[in-house]
Motif scaffolding. Structure first.
Motif, short mmCIF file in Angstrom:
data_model
loop_
_atom_site.label_atom_id
_atom_site.label_comp_id
_atom_site.label_asym_id
_atom_site.label_seq_id
_atom_site.Cartn_x
_atom_site.Cartn_y
_atom_site.Cartn_z
N VAL A 85 70.92 -0.16 22.17
CA VAL A 85 69.84 -1.04 21.68
C VAL A 85 70.66 -2.08 21.13
CG1 VAL A 85 68.05 -1.43 20.00
CG2 VAL A 85 68.16 0.72 21.02
N GLU A 86 70.32 -3.38 21.61
CA GLU A 86 71.00 -4.73 21.19
C GLU A 86 69.69 -5.41 20.62
OE1 GLU A 86 75.17 -4.47 23.36
OE2 GLU A 86 73.68 -5.51 24.23
N SER A 87 70.22 -6.86 20.21
CA SER A 87 69.28 -7.65 19.66
C SER A 87 69.66 -9.13 19.79
CB SER A 87 68.66 -7.50 18.33
OG SER A 87 69.59 -7.49 17.41
N ASN A 88 70.66 -9.27 20.55
CA ASN A 88 71.71 -10.46 20.50
C ASN A 88 71.03 -11.47 21.72
OD1 ASN A 88 72.51 -8.67 22.52
ND2 ASN A 88 74.53 -9.74 22.71
N HIS A 89 70.21 -11.15 22.36
CA HIS A 89 69.54 -12.32 23.30
C HIS A 89 68.31 -12.42 23.01
CE1 HIS A 89 73.06 -12.21 25.54
NE2 HIS A 89 73.10 -10.88 25.96
N ALA A 90 67.72 -13.64 22.62
CA ALA A 90 66.50 -13.86 21.93
C ALA A 90 65.40 -13.77 23.05
CB ALA A 90 66.53 -15.20 21.37
N GLY A 129 64.17 -5.36 19.34
CA GLY A 129 65.44 -5.50 20.38
C GLY A 129 65.21 -5.06 21.69
N PHE A 130 66.09 -4.53 22.40
CA PHE A 130 66.10 -4.09 23.85
C PHE A 130 66.97 -3.04 24.29
CE2 PHE A 130 68.64 -7.93 23.41
CZ PHE A 130 69.85 -7.63 24.26
N VAL A 131 67.14 -2.64 25.42
CA VAL A 131 68.01 -1.75 25.75
C VAL A 131 69.02 -2.48 26.93
CG1 VAL A 131 68.68 0.37 27.01
CG2 VAL A 131 66.72 0.42 25.34
N ASN A 132 70.34 -2.39 26.60
CA ASN A 132 71.51 -2.80 27.30
C ASN A 132 71.69 -1.56 28.13
OD1 ASN A 132 73.88 -3.19 28.58
ND2 ASN A 132 74.63 -4.38 26.77
N TYR A 133 71.43 -1.19 29.41
CA TYR A 133 71.80 -0.22 30.06
C TYR A 133 73.45 -0.26 30.26
CZ TYR A 133 67.32 1.03 32.33
OH TYR A 133 65.92 1.11 32.72
N ASN A 134 74.21 0.94 30.24
CA ASN A 134 75.51 1.08 30.48
C ASN A 134 75.54 0.69 32.01
OD1 ASN A 134 75.89 1.88 27.89
ND2 ASN A 134 76.92 3.84 28.70
N ASN A 135 76.51 -0.15 32.40
CA ASN A 135 76.74 -0.69 33.67
C ASN A 135 77.40 0.53 34.62
OD1 ASN A 135 77.94 -3.21 31.88
ND2 ASN A 135 76.26 -3.55 33.11
N VAL A 136 76.73 1.45 34.86
CA VAL A 136 76.87 2.59 35.58
C VAL A 136 75.38 3.01 36.33
CG1 VAL A 136 78.70 3.64 34.47
CG2 VAL A 136 76.32 4.27 33.80
N ASP A 186 70.61 -8.58 41.87
CA ASP A 186 69.61 -7.30 41.61
C ASP A 186 69.86 -6.17 40.93
OD1 ASP A 186 66.99 -6.34 41.64
OD2 ASP A 186 67.00 -5.54 43.67
N ARG A 187 69.17 -5.89 40.27
CA ARG A 187 69.61 -4.34 39.33
C ARG A 187 68.50 -3.47 39.44
NH1 ARG A 187 73.19 -5.11 34.16
NH2 ARG A 187 74.71 -6.74 35.17
N PRO A 188 68.45 -2.80 40.66
CA PRO A 188 67.03 -1.97 41.15
C PRO A 188 67.33 -0.83 40.06
CG PRO A 188 68.86 -1.74 42.65
CD PRO A 188 69.08 -3.20 41.84
N ALA A 245 68.95 -15.92 32.79
CA ALA A 245 69.87 -16.07 31.47
C ALA A 245 69.34 -14.78 31.04
CB ALA A 245 69.37 -17.24 30.80
N TRP A 246 70.24 -14.41 30.22
CA TRP A 246 70.06 -12.97 29.28
C TRP A 246 68.71 -13.36 28.28
CZ3 TRP A 246 71.15 -8.59 31.65
CH2 TRP A 246 72.42 -8.81 32.14
N THR A 247 68.42 -14.60 27.90
CA THR A 247 67.38 -14.99 27.12
C THR A 247 66.17 -15.12 27.80
OG1 THR A 247 68.34 -17.09 27.03
CG2 THR A 247 68.64 -15.55 25.21
N PRO A 284 68.66 -3.53 34.06
CA PRO A 284 68.66 -5.02 33.63
C PRO A 284 68.49 -4.69 32.13
CG PRO A 284 66.37 -4.27 34.36
CD PRO A 284 67.22 -3.34 34.74
N ASN A 285 68.55 -5.67 31.21
CA ASN A 285 68.18 -5.42 29.80
C ASN A 285 66.66 -5.19 29.94
OD1 ASN A 285 70.97 -5.82 28.95
ND2 ASN A 285 70.62 -7.88 28.17
N ALA A 286 66.39 -3.94 29.08
CA ALA A 286 65.19 -3.57 29.23
C ALA A 286 64.10 -3.87 28.02
CB ALA A 286 64.84 -2.12 29.38
#
Ligand code: GCU
Length: 137
Positions: free
Chosen positions: A18-23, A29-36, A66-68, A88-90, A119-121
């Protein structure tokens, strides 16, 4: 029947943070999936009535790739949903999938299918779009 939703940061997370660094996210906040491949967010949607629902995923993808994800309901009915770049991530956009939910709790799992992860969810919203086929107990 009102819209049902769950924030990703309140869902069950498999390989993500869980992160909150992109407005621009809703909630806290949102979830930053691991890149796997295989990282996932599993939402619980407590449907008032069974039937066809639109599942709307709010997300950001600051890349051009794309991040299916594979979407399952209670482990079945897998379908792939595309999450193309948003610029953009924002910049947050939505993608919608149609699924059949049962009355009561449904586990909606969105699993990354590529090594880039998902993607960021931000959140998932479910709206009944077909005739209700039963009522919640
Ligand atoms: C960047 C970005 C993250 C994103 C990540 C990714 O690090 O800040 O929010 O999740 O890229 O590519 O998945």
């Amino acid at each position: 029947v009102p819209a049902l939703e769950q924030e990703a940061e309140n869902a069950s997370i498999g390989q993500g943070v869980v992160e909150s660094n992109h407005a621009g996210f809703s909630g806290t906040g949102f979830v930053n999936y691991n890149n796997v491949a295989g990282s996932y967010v599993e939402y619980t949607i407590n449907a008032e009535a069974g039937g066809e629902h639109d599942l709307t995923f709010r997300y950001a993808n600051g890349t051009t790739v794309d991040r299916p994800v594979s979407v399952t309901v209670d482990g079945a009915s897998a379908q792939t949903v595309s999450f193309p770049g948003t610029g953009a991530w924002t910049t947050w956009q939505t993608r919608t999938a149609k699924v059949t939910l049962k009355a009561g709790p449904n586990k909606i799992r969105a699993t990354a299918t590529t090594a880039n992860g998902g993607p960021n969810a931000d959140k998932l919203t479910a709206v009944l779009v077909g005739p209700p086929d039963n009522e919640a107990p």
